[in-house]
Design a protein around this motif. Structure first.
Motif, mmCIF file in Angstrom:
data_model
loop_
_atom_site.group_PDB
_atom_site.id
_atom_site.type_symbol
_atom_site.label_atom_id
_atom_site.label_comp_id
_atom_site.label_asym_id
_atom_site.label_seq_id
_atom_site.Cartn_x
_atom_site.Cartn_y
_atom_site.Cartn_z
ATOM 1 N N ILE A 1 30.378 34.892 52.644
ATOM 2 C CA ILE A 1 29.456 34.105 51.821
ATOM 3 C C ILE A 1 28.797 33.010 52.656
ATOM 4 C CG2 ILE A 1 29.296 32.525 49.846
ATOM 5 C CD1 ILE A 1 31.686 34.166 48.639
ATOM 6 N N ILE A 2 29.579 32.343 53.495
ATOM 7 C CA ILE A 2 29.036 31.286 54.356
ATOM 8 C C ILE A 2 27.997 31.865 55.310
ATOM 9 C CG2 ILE A 2 29.625 29.706 56.239
ATOM 10 C CD1 ILE A 2 32.337 29.244 54.729
ATOM 11 N N LYS A 3 28.310 32.993 55.922
ATOM 12 C CA LYS A 3 27.358 33.629 56.850
ATOM 13 C C LYS A 3 26.086 34.027 56.112
ATOM 14 C CE LYS A 3 26.974 37.051 60.522
ATOM 15 N NZ LYS A 3 25.653 36.576 60.774
ATOM 16 N N GLN A 4 26.216 34.605 54.931
ATOM 17 C CA GLN A 4 25.047 34.994 54.141
ATOM 18 C C GLN A 4 24.199 33.780 53.802
ATOM 19 O OE1 GLN A 4 25.812 36.606 50.221
ATOM 20 N NE2 GLN A 4 23.986 37.892 50.376
ATOM 21 N N SER A 5 24.852 32.683 53.458
ATOM 22 C CA SER A 5 24.133 31.455 53.138
ATOM 23 C C SER A 5 23.323 30.976 54.345
ATOM 24 C CB SER A 5 25.128 30.375 52.695
ATOM 25 O OG SER A 5 24.456 29.210 52.317
ATOM 26 N N ASN A 6 23.973 30.921 55.495
ATOM 27 C CA ASN A 6 23.281 30.486 56.711
ATOM 28 C C ASN A 6 22.157 31.429 57.099
ATOM 29 O OD1 ASN A 6 24.526 27.975 57.775
ATOM 30 N ND2 ASN A 6 26.391 29.194 57.598
ATOM 31 N N ASP A 7 22.373 32.722 56.936
ATOM 32 C CA ASP A 7 21.336 33.708 57.265
ATOM 33 C C ASP A 7 20.125 33.595 56.343
ATOM 34 O OD1 ASP A 7 22.924 34.679 59.312
ATOM 35 O OD2 ASP A 7 23.569 36.477 58.221
ATOM 36 N N ASN A 8 20.319 32.985 55.163
ATOM 37 C CA ASN A 8 19.247 32.888 54.171
ATOM 38 C C ASN A 8 18.728 31.469 53.968
ATOM 39 O OD1 ASN A 8 18.706 35.644 52.827
ATOM 40 N ND2 ASN A 8 20.917 35.567 53.131
ATOM 41 N N GLY A 9 18.977 30.581 54.949
ATOM 42 C CA GLY A 9 18.325 29.286 54.949
ATOM 43 C C GLY A 9 19.063 28.113 54.335
ATOM 44 N N PHE A 10 20.199 28.354 53.672
ATOM 45 C CA PHE A 10 20.999 27.234 53.160
ATOM 46 C C PHE A 10 22.162 27.065 54.115
ATOM 47 C CE2 PHE A 10 24.379 25.511 50.311
ATOM 48 C CZ PHE A 10 23.823 24.264 50.150
ATOM 49 N N THR A 11 22.107 26.026 54.938
ATOM 50 C CA THR A 11 23.060 25.841 56.022
ATOM 51 C C THR A 11 24.389 25.300 55.525
ATOM 52 O OG1 THR A 11 21.233 25.402 57.533
ATOM 53 C CG2 THR A 11 23.438 24.751 58.266
ATOM 54 N N VAL A 12 25.442 26.049 55.827
ATOM 55 C CA VAL A 12 26.811 25.614 55.537
ATOM 56 C C VAL A 12 27.491 25.389 56.882
ATOM 57 C CG1 VAL A 12 29.032 26.195 54.500
ATOM 58 C CG2 VAL A 12 26.899 26.917 53.379
ATOM 59 N N ASN A 13 27.848 24.141 57.159
ATOM 60 C CA ASN A 13 28.582 23.780 58.367
ATOM 61 C C ASN A 13 30.076 23.860 58.064
ATOM 62 O OD1 ASN A 13 26.515 22.404 60.364
ATOM 63 N ND2 ASN A 13 25.979 21.714 58.298
ATOM 64 N N VAL A 14 30.835 24.524 58.929
ATOM 65 C CA VAL A 14 32.280 24.514 58.751
ATOM 66 C C VAL A 14 32.827 23.264 59.435
ATOM 67 C CG1 VAL A 14 32.594 26.981 58.358
ATOM 68 C CG2 VAL A 14 32.630 26.111 60.677
ATOM 69 N N SER A 15 33.678 22.549 58.716
ATOM 70 C CA SER A 15 34.182 21.247 59.165
ATOM 71 C C SER A 15 35.561 21.378 59.779
ATOM 72 C CB SER A 15 34.250 20.278 57.979
ATOM 73 O OG SER A 15 32.985 20.080 57.429
ATOM 74 N N ALA A 16 35.673 20.968 61.028
ATOM 75 C CA ALA A 16 36.949 20.982 61.735
ATOM 76 C C ALA A 16 37.533 19.574 61.771
ATOM 77 C CB ALA A 16 36.750 21.501 63.160
ATOM 78 N N ASN A 17 38.845 19.503 61.713
ATOM 79 C CA ASN A 17 39.530 18.206 61.735
ATOM 80 C C ASN A 17 39.720 17.659 63.135
ATOM 81 O OD1 ASN A 17 39.811 18.089 58.925
ATOM 82 N ND2 ASN A 17 41.629 19.374 59.016
ATOM 83 N N ASN A 18 39.539 18.516 64.149
ATOM 84 C CA ASN A 18 39.682 18.077 65.533
ATOM 85 C C ASN A 18 38.949 19.075 66.432
ATOM 86 O OD1 ASN A 18 41.546 20.291 66.077
ATOM 87 N ND2 ASN A 18 43.046 19.089 64.928
ATOM 88 N N LEU A 19 38.884 18.781 67.710
ATOM 89 C CA LEU A 19 38.108 19.620 68.628
ATOM 90 C C LEU A 19 38.766 20.962 68.901
ATOM 91 C CD1 LEU A 19 36.826 16.846 71.049
ATOM 92 C CD2 LEU A 19 35.526 18.093 69.296
ATOM 93 N N ALA A 20 40.095 21.021 68.864
ATOM 94 C CA ALA A 20 40.770 22.314 69.047
ATOM 95 C C ALA A 20 40.412 23.253 67.902
ATOM 96 C CB ALA A 20 42.286 22.108 69.140
ATOM 97 N N GLN A 21 40.427 22.740 66.688
ATOM 98 C CA GLN A 21 40.049 23.549 65.536
ATOM 99 C C GLN A 21 38.558 23.909 65.612
ATOM 100 O OE1 GLN A 21 40.110 21.755 61.526
ATOM 101 N NE2 GLN A 21 41.410 23.485 60.920
ATOM 102 N N ALA A 22 37.736 22.995 66.095
ATOM 103 C CA ALA A 22 36.301 23.277 66.257
ATOM 104 C C ALA A 22 36.092 24.443 67.220
ATOM 105 C CB ALA A 22 35.571 22.027 66.737
ATOM 106 N N ASP A 23 36.850 24.471 68.311
ATOM 107 C CA ASP A 23 36.758 25.599 69.252
ATOM 108 C C ASP A 23 37.133 26.911 68.562
ATOM 109 O OD1 ASP A 23 35.815 24.375 71.590
ATOM 110 O OD2 ASP A 23 37.838 23.901 72.312
ATOM 111 N N GLN A 24 38.171 26.885 67.731
ATOM 112 C CA GLN A 24 38.592 28.091 67.001
ATOM 113 C C GLN A 24 37.481 28.568 66.065
ATOM 114 O OE1 GLN A 24 42.147 26.795 65.014
ATOM 115 N NE2 GLN A 24 43.405 26.938 66.847
ATOM 116 N N TYR A 25 36.897 27.644 65.313
ATOM 117 C CA TYR A 25 35.820 27.998 64.385
ATOM 118 C C TYR A 25 34.596 28.515 65.125
ATOM 119 C CZ TYR A 25 38.303 25.662 60.520
ATOM 120 O OH TYR A 25 39.205 25.289 59.561
ATOM 121 N N LYS A 26 34.265 27.886 66.237
ATOM 122 C CA LYS A 26 33.095 28.297 67.023
ATOM 123 C C LYS A 26 33.282 29.725 67.531
ATOM 124 C CE LYS A 26 29.219 26.867 69.079
ATOM 125 N NZ LYS A 26 28.298 27.878 68.611
#
Length: 166
Positions: A68-93
């Motif tokens: 759903i998040i990917k579909q939203s981003n692909d269709n112009g409504f940007t959903v940013n996934v929020s990480a609590n720290n940089l290690a988690q940000a690397d995982q999400y990226k």
């Protein structure tokens, strides 16, 4: 909370074309507990057509939520996934589902790289007094190849900084 979801959808539809707007100052995507409501998200996506809406989520990236998040981003409504720290940000990226944001400390440069080699750009509205969310728009760009870092601040700063270091 002051208006119903249907009223929110109607308000979004009435925004001017190319209008930058943010969904939720607090809270998360529509749904129940950890699950995103696909039907309500499709209403948001449709209402946002021609506009520049964006939001953030802490919902877990289950297969259903990620789709759903990917579909939203692909269709112009940007959903940013929020990480609590940089290690988690690397995982999400690494999942390559959506743009990523993360909480960071206040002792870092404006741009730097994570341990995983991902570039982080500190929120310009936090580092430049002439910039605001309204004039910046980085969080709305779903095609960016960098993480946006938000400097921990406010009454929760101490708790947030302890999460960063965890």
């Amino acid at each position: 909370r002051a208006i119903s979801f249907d009223q929110l959808i109607e308000t979004i539809r009435q925004l001017q074309d190319n209008q930058l707007w943010r969904h939720n100052q607090a809270g998360d995507l529509p749904g129940f507990n950890e699950t995103i409501d696909a039907e309500l998200m499709h209403q948001l996506i449709d209402a946002n057509r021609g506009k520049r809406g964006f939001t953030y989520t802490h919902k877990p990236l289950t297969l259903e939520n990620a789709a759903i998040i990917k579909q939203s981003n692909d269709n112009g409504f940007t959903v940013n996934v929020s990480a609590n720290n940089l290690a988690q940000a690397d995982q999400y990226k690494a999942l390559d589902v959506a743009p990523v944001v993360a909480i960071i400390g206040d002792n870092l440069p404006k741009t730097f790289k994570t341990a995983g080699g991902n570039r982080v750009v500190t929120c310009p509205a936090q580092t430049n007094e002439k910039t605001s969310c309204e004039t910046c728009g980085l969080c709305q760009r779903s095609d960016r190849d960098y993480i946006i870092g938000f400097i921990a601040h406010g009454t929760s700063k101490k708790r947030l900084l302890s999460q960063i270091e965890a």
